[in-house]
Design an enzyme around this catalytic site. Structure first.
Site: not given
Ligand code: UDP
Length: 573
Positions: A272, A274, A276
């Protein structure tokens, strides 16, 4: 804990981006309503397995799980559960096959995913190289990078209705003939900005680097070698580009595939956005994170990890995430089918660095690394136990008999643990993000619309207030310096523990990532921070170290190497 205890910044984030609105833009729910909506959408899935399940009581316990900030599901679940869109996953991977129809089909599918708040990863490795013949037209192909620009433009246009930026991961194998063009495709600031890029590295390539040999470039269509390149030269090109502006990262493809749960379904080629979450084409995964700060208990001596509470929280979180797979409204039929076949979930943590502050353990210490290992081993083991318990009631994931786990305990979920960046979740949770060290104790956050917020780390605030040392002037000084390491007014015992990302050496960053990776099914989102003065050799060392320590990938960032960074250190306006 009551809703009122959720921090001011958290409320601001929720109100601005997450609360449901009507056509005029007025909120139709408050923060309590948001968590009620999510709990009420996720709990009833228990009825699929037990028609007498008390789903009202379960909804109450999920509500408490979230509003106590012990656990939060990824943003799309908070935004969309119980609402018409109903798309709950953060992570997707889509295939990019080598035909015009397939490429533009994927552009369309990516747009649908972005619209729903998900991020997409793609491997462009199957596309024929720039200059290769196109049979149907007699012309020549323009290569992977040119198509990445198309995906980038489409993402730009969608921008997810203003709630969440469309994020993409673009991967190209190191043996693709266009690898040089790919490595430099983000060299110009402002190019392909909706992508993170990573080079897909193989073990054979790393061995060639170590032995200073050439390696073969492979034609993606014929799978035959079409040239040779010095592995070390190419490695240095990657390092040089990453040193310049943090990209590309690298991912170790063989390692992703060693942990491919169901190899019969094909190879894992991408993660994905980022990094992970490695996934098969058309697979999606929903993530969730435990706030480790909430897993502390006060003791006469200070704080200690409450492992009983952590175990309960892991079990509830696994139950929650497994239900999300069923209630999820997938953007494509095929994504639903592939996702339900492996039922991958990704439980991770946030607030790890803040937890260390409470425990008085420096992030950059052997004790810190050992604690990371112990904690994640516990979460992974409990997570698997919870998934096994669910399998007893609900059945194992459908492809279990073909999986690498087939000779062991049943599992409800093909993967259980993932460490996400928690960019937004950590703001809601009011804690440090993921497993990163605290970036800065007092800093300025640039929010999407250009406003700025000055924030003080709550643990530092508490500590300084306890000792009667807290003052606004001191906070401004810390904001200006970026780190507290050299601030004489602050006692040595505090400075030793309250280290920030730039006080942590790249080697400790990498050791910490590796410690978490050892006990995580999927991968770990982590950036290895370098000071502006770092050399290319230091970056190369970390890439090698991450390889040797078993990490699944590496992302580095050298301070000040991009025009705009989300987090600024030492800059108060
Ligand atoms: N992600 C996305 N857009 C964003 C931020 C995150 O598509 O602006 C997706 C992406 O796959 C990333 C995953 O959400 O690897 C998890 O990101 P994060 O943990 O920062 O998300 P949160 O749930 O905290 O918003």
């Amino acid at each position: 804990m009551a809703i009122e205890d959720i921090g001011k910044n958290a409320l601001q984030v929720l109100e601005k981006r997450y609360l449901a609105k009507d056509a005029e833009g007025n909120h139709t729910e408050d923060v309590a309503g948001l968590f009620r909506r999510v709990a009420a959408a996720v709990a009833p899935e228990d009825r699929n397995y037990d028609e007498n399940a008390d789903t009202a009581a379960l909804a109450d316990s999920f509500y408490e799980l979230m509003t106590s900030l012990r656990f939060l599901p990824n943003s799309p679940t908070l935004m969309n559960a119980g609402r018409p869109l109903g798309q709950l996953s953060a992570c997707f991977v889509l295939p990019v096959e080598d035909s015009m129809e397939a490429i533009f089909e994927t552009v369309k599918n990516a747009a649908l995913i972005h619209k729903s708040g998900g991020g997409t990863g793609f491997s462009f490795s199957r596309l024929r190289q720039n200059g290769a013949p196109v049979n149907s037209t007699g012309g020549v192909a323009s290569g992977p990078v040119s198509f990445m620009r198309v995906f980038n433009m489409a993402t730009e246009a969608v921008k997810q209705g203003g709630t969440r930026r469309g994020a993409n991961m673009g991967i190209l194998r190191v043996d693709h003939p266009d690898i040089l063009e790919f490595i430099d495709c983000k060299k110009v600031n402002g190019d392909i900005t909706n992508f993170n890029i990573s080079v897909g590295i193989t073990e054979a390539f790393m061995q060639a680097v170590e032995e200073n040999r050439d390696y073969d470039l492979i034609d993606p269509q014929t799978r035959r070698p079409v040239g040779k390149r010095s592995a070390r030269e190419l490695f240095e090109k990657i390092v040089d580009a990453a040193w310049r502006n943090g990209e590309p990262g690298i991912i170790f493809l063989d390692r992703l595939n060693r942990d491919n749960v169901v190899p019969s379904q094909g190879e894992i080629e991408s993660t994905n956005p980022c990094g992970e979450q490695p996934l098969l084409p058309y697979e999606s995964c929903n993530l969730g994170s435990i706030n480790l700060v909430k897993m502390l208990a006060k003791t006469p001596e200070g704080y200690a990890v409450d492992y009983g509470l952590l175990r309960d929280t892991v079990r509830q979180a696994i139950h929650f995430l497994d239900n999300v797979i069923d209630v999820n409204n997938y953007p494509l039929e095929q994504i639903g089918a592939v996702t339900r076949a492996t039922r991958k979930i990704g439980l991770g943590v946030m607030g790890f660095a803040d937890m260390l502050l409470y425990l008085g353990v420096p992030y950059n210490s052997d004790e810190g690394v050992a604690l990371a290992e112990k904690l994640m081993a516990f979460i992974n083991a409990e997570g698997h136990a919870a998934s096994t318990a669910l399998a007893a009631q609900r059945g194992a994931f459908p492809l279990f008999a073909e999986s690498i786990y087939k000779d062991g305990d049943l599992l409800r979920n093909g993967t259980v643990t993932t460490i996400a960046p928690t960019g937004t979740l950590s703001m809601i949770g009011g804690c440090s993000s993921g497993v990163e060290p605290v970036f800065a104790y007092v800093y300025i956050r640039n929010i999407m619309d250009g406003t700025e917020m000055l924030e003080v780390n709550p643990v530092l605030r508490e500590k300084l207030q306890e000792r009667g040392l807290y003052s606004d002037a001191l906070m401004r000084k810390i904001a200006k310096e970026g780190t507290i390491a050299h601030i004489a007014e602050i006692p040595e015992d505090i400075r030793r523990v309250f280290v920030c990302a730039h006080d942590v050496s790249p080697v400790y960053h990498t050791r910490m990532q590796a410690a978490f990776q050892r006990h995580t099914d999927n991968a770990v989102s982590k950036t290895v921070n370098f000071p502006h003065s770092a050399t290319r050799e230091e970056v190369a060392e970390v890439y090698m170290l991450a390889y040797k320590m078993g990490c699944k990938g590496v992302t580095i960032y050298r301070d000040g190497s991009r025009d705009s960074q989300v987090l600024n250190i030492g800059s108060v306006k």
